[in-house]
Design an enzyme around this catalytic site. Sequence first.
Site, PDB file in Angstrom:
ATOM      1  N   PHE A  17      35.287  36.136  46.356  1.00  0.00           N
ATOM      2  CA  PHE A  17      36.171  35.413  45.253  1.00  0.00           C
ATOM      3  C   PHE A  17      36.051  33.795  45.621  1.00  0.00           C
ATOM      4  O   PHE A  17      36.041  33.598  47.099  1.00  0.00           O
ATOM      5  CB  PHE A  17      37.577  35.768  45.550  1.00  0.00           C
ATOM      6  CG  PHE A  17      38.465  35.216  44.149  1.00  0.00           C
ATOM      7  CD1 PHE A  17      38.422  35.890  42.948  1.00  0.00           C
ATOM      8  CD2 PHE A  17      39.641  34.405  44.527  1.00  0.00           C
ATOM      9  CE1 PHE A  17      39.138  35.077  42.118  1.00  0.00           C
ATOM     10  CE2 PHE A  17      40.080  33.910  43.543  1.00  0.00           C
ATOM     11  CZ  PHE A  17      40.110  34.401  42.404  1.00  0.00           C
ATOM     12  N   ASP A  96      39.229  41.170  52.495  1.00  0.00           N
ATOM     13  CA  ASP A  96      40.133  40.836  51.129  1.00  0.00           C
ATOM     14  C   ASP A  96      40.197  42.118  50.231  1.00  0.00           C
ATOM     15  O   ASP A  96      39.258  42.308  49.870  1.00  0.00           O
ATOM     16  CB  ASP A  96      39.542  39.627  50.535  1.00  0.00           C
ATOM     17  CG  ASP A  96      40.352  39.114  49.369  1.00  0.00           C
ATOM     18  OD1 ASP A  96      41.356  40.131  48.799  1.00  0.00           O
ATOM     19  OD2 ASP A  96      40.226  38.019  48.646  1.00  0.00           O
ATOM     20  N   TYR A 121      49.125  41.707  42.986  1.00  0.00           N
ATOM     21  CA  TYR A 121      49.587  41.827  41.664  1.00  0.00           C
ATOM     22  C   TYR A 121      48.370  42.505  40.841  1.00  0.00           C
ATOM     23  O   TYR A 121      48.417  42.543  39.643  1.00  0.00           O
ATOM     24  CB  TYR A 121      49.970  40.292  40.954  1.00  0.00           C
ATOM     25  CG  TYR A 121      48.664  39.477  41.350  1.00  0.00           C
ATOM     26  CD1 TYR A 121      47.442  39.477  40.630  1.00  0.00           C
ATOM     27  CD2 TYR A 121      48.850  38.444  42.304  1.00  0.00           C
ATOM     28  CE1 TYR A 121      46.660  38.517  40.848  1.00  0.00           C
ATOM     29  CE2 TYR A 121      48.062  37.497  42.701  1.00  0.00           C
ATOM     30  CZ  TYR A 121      46.884  37.528  41.936  1.00  0.00           C
ATOM     31  OH  TYR A 121      45.607  36.530  42.189  1.00  0.00           O
ATOM     32  N   LYS A 122      47.681  43.209  41.453  1.00  0.00           N
ATOM     33  CA  LYS A 122      46.703  44.039  40.645  1.00  0.00           C
ATOM     34  C   LYS A 122      47.147  45.529  40.890  1.00  0.00           C
ATOM     35  O   LYS A 122      47.956  45.919  39.964  1.00  0.00           O
ATOM     36  CB  LYS A 122      45.528  44.019  41.308  1.00  0.00           C
ATOM     37  CG  LYS A 122      45.025  42.405  41.279  1.00  0.00           C
ATOM     38  CD  LYS A 122      43.449  42.274  41.606  1.00  0.00           C
ATOM     39  CE  LYS A 122      43.230  40.765  42.058  1.00  0.00           C
ATOM     40  NZ  LYS A 122      43.161  39.710  40.665  1.00  0.00           N
ATOM     41  N   ARG A 271      35.433  42.348  32.124  1.00  0.00           N
ATOM     42  CA  ARG A 271      35.862  43.031  33.126  1.00  0.00           C
ATOM     43  C   ARG A 271      36.965  44.034  32.914  1.00  0.00           C
ATOM     44  O   ARG A 271      38.012  43.465  32.231  1.00  0.00           O
ATOM     45  CB  ARG A 271      36.494  42.087  34.254  1.00  0.00           C
ATOM     46  CG  ARG A 271      36.508  42.754  35.701  1.00  0.00           C
ATOM     47  CD  ARG A 271      36.757  41.802  36.763  1.00  0.00           C
ATOM     48  NE  ARG A 271      38.170  41.122  36.443  1.00  0.00           N
ATOM     49  CZ  ARG A 271      38.674  40.318  37.409  1.00  0.00           C
ATOM     50  NH1 ARG A 271      38.319  40.294  38.908  1.00  0.00           N
ATOM     51  NH2 ARG A 271      40.001  39.936  36.974  1.00  0.00           N
TER      52      ARG A 271
END
Length: 317
Positions: A17, A96, A121-122, A271
């Site tokens: 990322f 990560d 938050y996923k 995605r």
Amino acid sequence: MQARPDRIEIVSDDLNFPSDLHSLAQSARLLDKGHRLRIVPSEDGIGVPAASFEEAVGQQTALVCLSHVVFKSGFRHDLAEVTRVAHREGALTLWDLSHSVGAMPIDLHAADVDLAVGCTYKYLNGGPGAPAFLYVRRDLQEQLANPLAGWMGRASMFDFDLSYEPADGIRRFLTGTPPVLSLAMMEPGLDLVAAAGLDRLRHKSVALSEFFIALWRSELEPLGYRLQSPGDPEQRGSHVSLGHDHGRSIDLALIDELFVIPDFRAPDNLRIGMAPLYTSFADVAELASRLSQVVVEGRYEKYRLPNGRSDAGPTVT
Ligand SMILES: Cc1ncc(COP(=O)(O)O)c(C=O)c1O
């Protein structure tokens, strides 16, 4: 880097990322002693095999930092194997877990991982702005210092003395007041994940993704959609990426007209996140049908950029 003072290299890959790479590069720059970030390139833009790190990691490597599941393609690194390679050369590992935590079991102890971070938050249901987390292997906690030292990480938090004596254990990695409301809201989200069980969530996640890929093969590939995730579920996280020459305008049409919200990642990547806790097989079938509809009915046409400019590129929203 201070934990490995005689080493100057951080190893990552070009699928990590951007924030991870920016902050690693910035840390190397701030140390200003010839430290550098070494990026292992992906050959197919989807994944990087563990064997590539055998070559890249060596006696100069202080840290190997990777995303367990790659944000664009959904490729899942072999966490245990890459950690083993790093440790063999004496380097630390930082994983990560943003795209894997909550969607699959992750045995950090068995793999002897040193450090891990991630967002909540996923698949942990924290919602936008929810707090991140940090894992530090217990025996490392006393050896590492918090570069963002703050009052909450002090041994005696409430005496407000001007000296800094770090707390024992993981508490030394606290800095200041956490977002308390967001933290409180994590609890019900975590309870749901714990009640469902990570083995069962992984099982459903793989079944959902395999179902979606079967629908892609029969209905979407003929319409120009390309699979841009690994075909093997062992090498995949919980999202599946599809490429399309009109990916950007398809994404906008899906959001504006068909109530589907995929993420678009330039240049052509749609995605599709399958959160196993609440995504149903019926949702996946409906999604495939709307991905088909948007092309068959030409709904994306009106979102195309003027003057024949390429449809591949960053979203304008
Ligand atoms: C792999 C990965 N790491 C880090 C982040 C950044 O998270 P944040 O914006 O919460 O700092 C994201 C965001 O999507 C991500 O996908």
